[in-house]
Design a protein around this motif. Structure first.
Motif, PDB file in Angstrom:
ATOM      1  N   GLY A   1       3.017  -0.599   2.960  1.00  0.00           N
ATOM      2  CA  GLY A   1       3.455  -0.570   1.576  1.00  0.00           C
ATOM      3  C   GLY A   1       3.510  -1.944   0.939  1.00  0.00           C
ATOM      4  N   ARG A   2       4.076  -1.968  -0.255  1.00  0.00           N
ATOM      5  CA  ARG A   2       4.132  -3.217  -1.028  1.00  0.00           C
ATOM      6  C   ARG A   2       5.568  -3.537  -1.461  1.00  0.00           C
ATOM      7  NH1 ARG A   2       0.816   0.540  -3.561  1.00  0.00           N
ATOM      8  NH2 ARG A   2      -1.039  -0.595  -2.969  1.00  0.00           N
ATOM      9  N   PRO A   3       6.453  -3.838  -0.497  1.00  0.00           N
ATOM     10  CA  PRO A   3       7.830  -4.204  -0.858  1.00  0.00           C
ATOM     11  C   PRO A   3       7.857  -5.521  -1.620  1.00  0.00           C
ATOM     12  CG  PRO A   3       7.424  -4.677   1.452  1.00  0.00           C
ATOM     13  CD  PRO A   3       6.216  -3.938   0.963  1.00  0.00           C
TER      14      PRO A   3
ATOM     15  N   ARG B   1       7.853   0.688  -3.331  1.00  0.00           N
ATOM     16  CA  ARG B   1       7.394   0.161  -2.048  1.00  0.00           C
ATOM     17  C   ARG B   1       6.182   0.913  -1.537  1.00  0.00           C
ATOM     18  NH1 ARG B   1      11.280  -0.620   3.169  1.00  0.00           N
ATOM     19  NH2 ARG B   1      12.487  -1.590   1.513  1.00  0.00           N
TER      20      ARG B   1
ATOM     21  N   THR C   1      11.708   2.829  -9.348  1.00  0.00           N
ATOM     22  CA  THR C   1      12.500   1.617  -9.111  1.00  0.00           C
ATOM     23  C   THR C   1      13.779   1.576  -9.942  1.00  0.00           C
ATOM     24  OG1 THR C   1      11.170   0.442 -10.760  1.00  0.00           O
ATOM     25  CG2 THR C   1      10.479   0.279  -8.461  1.00  0.00           C
TER      26      THR C   1
END
Length: 288
Positions: free
Chosen positions: A21-23, A32, A255
């Motif tokens: 993922g892309r935290p 994420r 978010t």
């Protein structure tokens, strides 16, 4: 048919590309994302000689079928399912060598929800914000698989791993025990509601998805009316919409949100949540 790619023959109910993922991008409104069962995704990667964070395929309930265009070592794990190559049964939960042009199929999950397919070299779609993950909420990353799609494969790191060696796998949960810490908006609920959350008979709803684990069970009573201004949401947040039934936010969660968050689930328990079939009993267990 020797280029480094796989062609999608059967996409299944929902199959996506996922990695870790892309935290770190919540301030940009980016969730994420990433594999819902990261332990399973990491293990299938290790079985084929990939780094644990390499991109894999995550299927939902009824698997998928792909045709590699080069010979490749593959491992299928997570939710147990029948695995075949050109119609012949092969090992689940162990590395298997698949010839170029052969049809690899992961069937319907016998238990659990999400099955993972790792290919030596990983799925090499272009990363977005440092990740190759499909994000269903924001639309970042590659779209969910569709018949006829072609996904590139990366170059394997090192020699081919040995095939046929199975490893232990955890089973799908018969009961989901989710450790929680109350807050930040527990004061929006009555004391009776907080007792209900940790003692009520909840179960997994069929409306659950990658965004959230929805529950069925007793509604939580508010201590105050109105709504909050939208505020930041974290992975594992237990948000309570107007119907009073808790929703546990998973990898593709928004978010921000305006419904109050009564508690937050320990991130270590969310992998089991990814494999809990509809109807699975849920216990919310308070910890300090």
């Amino acid at each position: 048919m020797t280029d480094g790619a796989i062609a999608v023959v059967r996409a299944g109910a929902l199959t996506t590309v996922q990695d870790r993922g892309r935290p770190g991008h919540a301030h940009l409104g980016v969730p994420r994302s990433g594999a819902l069962d990261p332990s399973a995704a990491g293990l299938v990667n290790r079985l084929v000689g990939n780094p644990e964070g390499a991109a894999v395929l995550e299927t939902t309930l009824n698997g998928c079928a792909v045709r590699p265009r080069r010979a490749v070592v593959v491992a299928v794990g997570g939710a147990p399912c029948p695995v075949t190559v050109d119609g012949r049964p092969v090992a689940w939960g162990a590395p298997v060598r698949v010839a170029a042009g052969s049809l690899l199929e992961a069937g319907r999950a016998a238990s659990g929800v999400r099955t993972y397919l790792a290919f030596a070299g990983g799925i090499a779609v272009d990363p977005v914000l440092g990740s190759r993950s499909t994000d269903l909420l924001s639309g970042l990353g590659p779209p969910p698989l569709s018949e006829g799609a072609v996904l590139p494969l990366g170059t394997p790191e090192g020699p081919p791993p040995p095939v046929g060696e199975a490893v232990p796998w955890p089973g799908a949960p018969s009961e989901l025990a989710l450790r929680i810490r109350f807050g930040p908006r527990a004061d929006w609920f009555t004391r009776g509601a907080l007792r209900t959350l940790v003692s009520g008979a909840y179960r997994v709803s069929a409306a659950s998805n990658r965004i959230g684990l929805r529950t069925e069970g007793p509604a939580l009573e508010r201590a105050r009316g109105g709504e909050l201004p939208s505020e930041g949401m974290v992975l594992g947040a237990v948000q309570v919409p107007p119907d009073g039934c808790p929703v546990v936010f998973l990898a593709d969660h928004p978010t921000t949100g305006g419904y109050p968050v009564v508690a937050v689930v320990d991130e270590r328990d969310l992998g089991a949540a990814a494999q809990a079939v509809p109807g699975t009993p849920i216990r919310f267990v308070p910890v300090r």
